[in-house]
Structures are given as structure tokens and as C-alpha cells.
Design an enzyme around this catalytic site. Structure first.
Site, PDB file in Angstrom:
ATOM      1  N   SER A   1       0.852  -1.192   0.000  1.00 44.23           N
ATOM      2  CA  SER A   1       0.000   0.000   0.000  1.00 44.23           C
ATOM      3  C   SER A   1       0.890   1.246   0.000  1.00 44.23           C
ATOM      4  O   SER A   1       2.079   1.181   0.308  1.00 44.23           O
ATOM      5  CB  SER A   1      -0.899  -0.009   1.233  1.00 44.23           C
ATOM      6  OG  SER A   1      -1.787  -1.102   1.207  1.00 44.23           O
ATOM      7  N   GLY A   2       0.292   2.369  -0.338  1.00 41.70           N
ATOM      8  CA  GLY A   2       1.039   3.612  -0.423  1.00 41.70           C
ATOM      9  C   GLY A   2       1.302   4.068  -1.835  1.00 41.70           C
ATOM     10  O   GLY A   2       1.854   5.147  -2.051  1.00 41.70           O
TER      11      GLY A   2
ATOM     12  N   ASP B   1       7.849  -8.800  -3.829  1.00 41.56           N
ATOM     13  CA  ASP B   1       6.773  -9.075  -4.786  1.00 41.56           C
ATOM     14  C   ASP B   1       7.098 -10.300  -5.626  1.00 41.56           C
ATOM     15  O   ASP B   1       6.252 -11.200  -5.803  1.00 41.56           O
ATOM     16  CB  ASP B   1       6.563  -7.861  -5.699  1.00 41.56           C
ATOM     17  CG  ASP B   1       6.067  -6.640  -4.964  1.00 41.56           C
ATOM     18  OD1 ASP B   1       6.799  -6.138  -4.082  1.00 41.56           O
ATOM     19  OD2 ASP B   1       4.960  -6.166  -5.279  1.00 41.56           O
TER      20      ASP B   1
ATOM     21  N   ASP C   1      -4.743  46.434   7.587  1.00 41.19           N
ATOM     22  CA  ASP C   1      -5.127  45.904   6.280  1.00 41.19           C
ATOM     23  C   ASP C   1      -4.189  46.463   5.220  1.00 41.19           C
ATOM     24  O   ASP C   1      -4.045  47.699   5.087  1.00 41.19           O
ATOM     25  CB  ASP C   1      -6.563  46.298   5.949  1.00 41.19           C
ATOM     26  CG  ASP C   1      -6.967  45.808   4.568  1.00 41.19           C
ATOM     27  OD1 ASP C   1      -7.179  44.594   4.423  1.00 41.19           O
ATOM     28  OD2 ASP C   1      -7.031  46.649   3.642  1.00 41.19           O
TER      29      ASP C   1
ATOM     30  N   HIS D   1       9.275   3.585  -3.028  1.00 33.28           N
ATOM     31  CA  HIS D   1       9.096   3.044  -1.687  1.00 33.28           C
ATOM     32  C   HIS D   1       9.809   3.891  -0.646  1.00 33.28           C
ATOM     33  O   HIS D   1      10.168   3.410   0.426  1.00 33.28           O
ATOM     34  CB  HIS D   1       9.611   1.599  -1.607  1.00 33.28           C
ATOM     35  CG  HIS D   1       8.791   0.640  -2.398  1.00 33.28           C
ATOM     36  ND1 HIS D   1       9.099   0.340  -3.706  1.00 33.28           N
ATOM     37  CD2 HIS D   1       7.690  -0.068  -2.086  1.00 33.28           C
ATOM     38  CE1 HIS D   1       8.204  -0.530  -4.164  1.00 33.28           C
ATOM     39  NE2 HIS D   1       7.338  -0.793  -3.210  1.00 33.28           N
TER      40      HIS D   1
ATOM     41  N   THR E   1     -11.185  46.942   5.136  1.00 30.43           N
ATOM     42  CA  THR E   1     -10.767  46.889   3.736  1.00 30.43           C
ATOM     43  C   THR E   1     -10.178  48.234   3.348  1.00 30.43           C
ATOM     44  O   THR E   1     -10.089  49.162   4.167  1.00 30.43           O
ATOM     45  CB  THR E   1     -11.946  46.580   2.799  1.00 30.43           C
ATOM     46  OG1 THR E   1     -12.828  47.724   2.766  1.00 30.43           O
ATOM     47  CG2 THR E   1     -12.726  45.347   3.268  1.00 30.43           C
TER      48      THR E   1
ATOM     49  N   LYS F   1       5.638  -6.258 -10.121  1.00 30.07           N
ATOM     50  CA  LYS F   1       6.713  -5.266 -10.131  1.00 30.07           C
ATOM     51  C   LYS F   1       8.004  -5.934  -9.659  1.00 30.07           C
ATOM     52  O   LYS F   1       7.984  -6.783  -8.759  1.00 30.07           O
ATOM     53  CB  LYS F   1       6.373  -4.088  -9.220  1.00 30.07           C
ATOM     54  CG  LYS F   1       5.104  -3.338  -9.625  1.00 30.07           C
ATOM     55  CD  LYS F   1       4.873  -2.107  -8.776  1.00 30.07           C
ATOM     56  CE  LYS F   1       4.690  -2.424  -7.313  1.00 30.07           C
ATOM     57  NZ  LYS F   1       3.526  -3.278  -7.036  1.00 30.07           N
TER      58      LYS F   1
ATOM     59  N   ASP G   1      -1.563  36.919  -0.803  1.00 31.32           N
ATOM     60  CA  ASP G   1      -1.247  37.209  -2.205  1.00 31.32           C
ATOM     61  C   ASP G   1      -1.191  38.691  -2.535  1.00 31.32           C
ATOM     62  O   ASP G   1      -0.932  39.066  -3.675  1.00 31.32           O
ATOM     63  CB  ASP G   1      -2.260  36.521  -3.128  1.00 31.32           C
ATOM     64  CG  ASP G   1      -3.674  37.106  -2.989  1.00 31.32           C
ATOM     65  OD1 ASP G   1      -3.923  37.848  -2.011  1.00 31.32           O
ATOM     66  OD2 ASP G   1      -4.527  36.805  -3.846  1.00 31.32           O
TER      67      ASP G   1
ATOM     68  N   ASP H   1      -4.889  36.098   2.693  1.00 33.19           N
ATOM     69  CA  ASP H   1      -4.422  34.855   2.082  1.00 33.19           C
ATOM     70  C   ASP H   1      -3.014  34.945   1.543  1.00 33.19           C
ATOM     71  O   ASP H   1      -2.521  34.014   0.916  1.00 33.19           O
ATOM     72  CB  ASP H   1      -5.381  34.412   0.977  1.00 33.19           C
ATOM     73  CG  ASP H   1      -5.526  35.460  -0.117  1.00 33.19           C
ATOM     74  OD1 ASP H   1      -4.866  36.511  -0.032  1.00 33.19           O
ATOM     75  OD2 ASP H   1      -6.301  35.222  -1.061  1.00 33.19           O
TER      76      ASP H   1
END
Length: 544
Positions: free
Chosen positions: A56-57, A111, A526, A218, A472, A106, A385, A383
Site C-alpha cells: 500500500s502507499g 513481490d 489591512d 518506496h 478593507t 513489479k 497574495d 491569504d
């Protein structure tokens, strides 16, 4: 390197809890708890079956590839651990419809061993064959276990599944799988290692600016640890290894898989694919089919792999065949892939002719010199930006800005509306557009500033619904408009704007993205209001 924090109940139940949700989302797939494998809920009554499996993974491989036209069953092991032989025996018995079962394996020691033991245990009961996938060009050597099996595994599984679905016998399905595997090579690079659920650190450490070249799926380190390079150079190096290993030459066609290893963003993968197509085009190699996405992962590893598969018409037809497997993309890029130049048209926003507009030069220079500080403010209050938007809008201007005030204001407005985008681009574009209109109609500096500010305030409030106190740019713009309407001196106008900007330190945003952070924005000015105050301070100190 900081360990990735997984969404989980417990590291011990991570796989079973994830399988529980996967099955709920994919009702055509079922689970056999004893000995533990996934399978198609409704299997056909005849034909060769194709199964695979692994640790898994690596999701969505293999579980997401179960479905008509692809895998009949898959055996999941623990994270990065081969399934055991009894799981494979159980899946093989379940899948057998009397015409044989193909194992797609694989090339990893665990495996290979467990699938081989399973075939040995079933040798008197089920006709079996196998295809070994060994595509990793980073592990090519004359000794040792040979190349690892990586991204090409899903292409091999697709070819075998499609061949079985059209009714080919076991020997033919196996031969097609081997033909595909023999003509496939991959190479991977990582910018960040993965973290095993429950572990306190990543599987290997990279210093800032380093990359792992030739990494496995892996969590194992690559063949070399080097400094990061640009995407174009990186892709070229990777393709050098793949092309050499495959012996590709000009005039050949390939299937191309650009695969995210867990944390690569779709934008990154698209960028990489464009570089792959451009590089291969220079080598005279055509990409006939393309898959760009996340299919074979190493948990949360940040990186990508490139897989090329040389094909003939039969392989291509099988690749194109329909499948119901949920992780196989509904859209495959078909036909020769070509790259074209993509750029945004440059707006007509130069301010380089005529006399200097000193106050606007001062304003633009102050904003550009404060980009990093504005970014930090917006990271705290919004945010993050805002600084980038200011730089996008104003970064191209050469000081001093030249032209009449109306011309320069028009240029700044165009820059905000076209180059910046987003909320900042829209509201600042409106502000400077209204100022430009007012200055075009009046030679009286104070009157033009008053009329443009008032018109801008009205439009911005109507556009976004912001009022004074919403944290604002309006908190600075409205006091400036009020002072101008009262006939105040420009220094008083600037002070009113500055006081308004400072008032946002004690409030929380009610409009814009900053409203999403709530109390986290308290105590931070602001940045939009701050920039507005700088405009009026420049007008007061230098305007006439």
C-alpha cells in the site's frame, strides 16, 4: 525534514480504514477478508483473468485499476510491503475462470518471491503465468536484482487487461504484457521524501534546494542528490536516461505518462508534460498517447516520474480500449502531442513618455519597495497574495513614470485590471480608473482628486459591498473622500487616510478573503488600506 501529518485514526488501522472508504466510494469493487484481497464484484464467466498487487502507499495503483478491461483483483500489502503468498493464492483462485490467471508483478524482491510462491502452490490447480515489470532506468545495472518496477506497471496492466477482455488466451496476454514491459522505461525525481504513517521523520532528508535524482517509489533514496535545476533541464536529464535505456530513435512514437508521486500539483505535472513533449520533439520522437496525473505514488512524496512506452498498432489499440476501472482516466490525450507558445498579451499600460508625474512615481516606488512587507501583512490578515498582486501590477513600470496625471493614472488602472487580477486588481483598477477620468476632465489637482476619489468610493462600495469598519481599503478611502469633500488641505486628507488605515488594526475583516481568518487578523493593518493611504500621502507631499 518535518514529518507529514496524515489524516488518520491510528497508524495501525490506516490501511484498513482507507480501504473501507475506498470500497464505499467504488461499489463495483469488493473485499475478501480471508486472506485479504480486492476484486471485481461482478466477474465475467469466462476468459483469462489478470491480477496484480503490491505494498500500500502507491494508490491509486493497484486498487483503483480493478474493473472490466483492466484488473480482476489486487492484493494490497502493508505500506510499501509486498502482499503475502496466501493473499495472492486466494485472489488467483477467485479470479480463475478455467482459462488461466496472469500475474503482473513489479520487480521488487518481496513481490517477485511471493507471487512466485503463489504460482508454485497453485501449479496443480490453476494455469498461471506472469509478467515482470522492470522499467526504472535509474536502477539499470549488469548485476543485482535489475531495474525496479515503477510507473510502467499501470500501462502493462492496462494492455493485459484489455487483451484478456477481448478474449486472448493466457500465452497471448502474457506475451503482450512482456512486449509492453520490455519497451517501457521510467525515471523519477523527488524534491521531498515521503513519510510512513506513524513515523516521526521522512524516509530521507533533503537540504533546501536539493533534489533526489532517480528516486524509487518506496521512499528509498535516489542514485544522486543534487541541487535543484529548472524544469527544462531536469526533464532533459531524465529523458536522456530513458531514451538511452530504451534505445529510442528519431521517427518513433511513444505512450507518455507524467505521474505525480503523491504531492505534485496538477500545474507542475502539466508543466513537466509540456517540457517532455518539447524535448522529445527535438529528438524526433512523437508522443501518440499521453497521461498526466497522479497514478503511482510513494505516499506523500513531492516529485514526479516520466514513463515512455514504445508501441505498435496492437499495443496502441489495447491501450485505447474501454475500461471501467475507477482510477483509469476517462480522457487520454490522443494523437501527436504538440506544444505551442502560451503567453498573455501585453496590455497598453506604459507610462514612459512626456513629463514626469512626480506624485505617482513616488507612490509606485513606495509600493514596489514594500512588496515583502505587504506580503507579510497579508499572510497575517488574509491569504498572502496581496504583495504579489501589487508587484504584478506595478513591477513593470520604469521610474520616473511619465505622462499627464490622467495618462499615468490610466496606465496604472490598466495594469491593475489586466496584470494583477483578483480582488486587489479589480478594486485598485476601479480606483485609478475613476481618478484618471477625473484628472482628464479637470486641471485643478484638488478638485480632480476629490471627484475621482468620491466616484471610486461609490463604485467600490457597490462592487464589493464593503463599508467603513469592514477592514478593507474602504477604511482609508472613505475618510480621504470625506476630507476632500470638506475642502481639507491635502496633508489633512492624507492624515485622514492614514488614520483610517490604522483603524483596521483593531477590527476584523467582514469582506474579502481576509474575512475568512476572523480574529487572526486583529492587530494587523489591512494592506489594501495602507496602500491607499500611501497614495494620498504622495499626493499631499508632491502633488500640486
Amino acid at each position: 525534514m518535518t514529518a507529514h501529518q496524515y489524516v488518520l485514526n491510528s497508524p495501525d488501522t490506516f490501511i484498513t480504514d482507507a480501504l473501507r472508504g475506498f470500497l464505499a466510494a467504488n461499489p463495483r469493487i469488493a473485499w475478501r477478508p480471508d486472506p485479504g484481497f480486492l476484486h471485481r464484484r461482478e466477474a465475467p464467466g469466462s476468459g483469462v483473468a489478470v491480477i496484480s498487487g503490491g505494498g500500500s502507499g502507491h494508490e491509486p495503483m493497484h486498487a483503483g485499476l480493478i474493473g472490466a478491461g483492466l484488473l480482476d483483483a489486487a492484493c494490497p500489502g502493508l505500506v510499501f510491503t509486498s502482499p503475502n503468498a496466501l493473499q495472492i493464492v486466494g485472489a488467483t483462485r477467485w479470479a480463475d475462470r478455467g482459462q488461466g490467471v496472469l500475474h503482473v508483478v513489479k520487480n521488487y524482491t518481496g513481490d517477485v518471491m511471493n507471487f512466485r510462491i503463489a504460482r508454485h502452490l497453485l501449479r496443480e490447480e490453476v494455469a498461471t503465468d506472469h509478467v515482470l515489470v522492470d522499467d526504472d532506468a535509474a536502477t539499470e545495472s549488469d548485476s543485482g536484482p535489475g531495474r525496479r518496477g515503477t510507473g510502467a506497471t499501470i500501462v502493462v496492466e492496462k494492455i493485459c487487461g484489455a487483451a484478456a477482455a477481448r478474449g486472448d488466451d493466457l500465452a497471448t496476454v502474457a506475451e503482450l504484457g512482456r512486449r509492453t514491459a520490455d519497451n517501457a522505461r521510467s525515471f523519477a525525481v523527488a524534491y521531498r521524501a515521503c513519510t510512513i504513517p506513524g513515523a516521526q521523520s521522512a524516509t530521507f532528508d533533503l537540504e533546501p534546494g536539493q533534489m533526489e535524482f532517480g528516486v524509487g517509489i518506496h521512499g528509498e533514496a535516489g542514485e544522486a542528490r543534487t541541487q535543484q535545476v529548472g524544469a527544462r533541464e531536469l526533464v532533459h536529464r531524465m529523458l536522456d536516461r530513458i531514451v538511452e535505456s530504451l534505445g529510442l530513435s528519431a521517427g518513433e512514437q511513444v505512450i507518455c505518462l507524467v505521474n505525480g508521486l503523491g504531492s505534485a500539483h496538477p500545474l507542475e505535472l502539466s508543466l513537466v508534460f509540456g517540457e517532455v513533449v518539447a524535448d522529445l520533439s527535438q529528438r524526433g520522437v512523437t508522443v501518440d498517447r499521453s497521461m498526466v496525473g497522479t497514478y503511482v505514488t510513494a505516499l506523500d512524496m513531492t516529485g514526479f516520474s516520466i514513463t515512455l512506452v514504445r508501441h505498435d498498432d496492437e499495443i496502441l489499440n489495447l491501450f485505447d480500449a474501454d475500461t471501467e476501472a475507477p482510477a483509469w482516466p476517462s480522457h487520454i490525450g490522443r494523437g501527436p502531442a504538440e506544444v505551442s507558445d502560451v503567453e498573455f498579451a501585453e496590455p497598453d499600460d506604459a507610462a514612459s513618455e512626456g513629463g514626469e508625474s512626480a506624485w505617482l512615481t513616488t507612490f509606485v516606488t513606495r509600493v514596489r519597495d514594500s512588496i515583502d512587507d505587504l506580503t507579510v501583512l497579508d499572510q497575517q490578515a488574509g491569504d498572502g497574495d496581496f504583495g504579489a498582486n501589487m508587484d504584478a501590477a506595478l513591477g513593470h513600470f520604469e521610474a520616473p513614470l511619465r505622462g499627464t496625471d490622467a495618462e499615468v493614472l490610466t496606465a496604472i488602472s490598466t495594469s491593475f485590471l489586466v496584470r494583477a487580477g483578483g480582488t486587489s486588481g479589480a478594486v485598485f483598477g476601479v480606483l485609478f480608473r475613476q481618478l484618471a477620468s477625473a484628472f482628464a476632465e479637470s486641471d485643478d489637482f484638488a478638485a480632480a482628486l476629490r471627484d475621482g476619489t468620491g466616484a471610486a468610493l461609490a463604485e467600490i462600495k457597490d462592487l464589493g459591498g464593503a463599508e467603513v469598519g469592514d477592514n478593507t481599503m474602504v477604511d482609508a478611502l472613505a475618510p480621504a473622500a470625506g476630507a476632500l469633500n470638506d475642502g481639507a488641505a491635502l496633508d489633512e486628507v492624507a492624515q485622514a487616510a492614514e488614520d483610517g488605515a490604522e483603524s483596521t488594526r483593531d477590527t476584523t475583516a467582514a469582506k474579502g478573503r481576509a474575512s475568512y481568518v476572523g480574529e487572526n487578523a486583529r492587530g494587523v493593518v489591512d494592506p489594501g488600506a495602507l496602500v491607499v493611504s500611501w497614495l494620498y500621502r504622495a499626493a499631499a507631499e508632491i502633488g500640486s
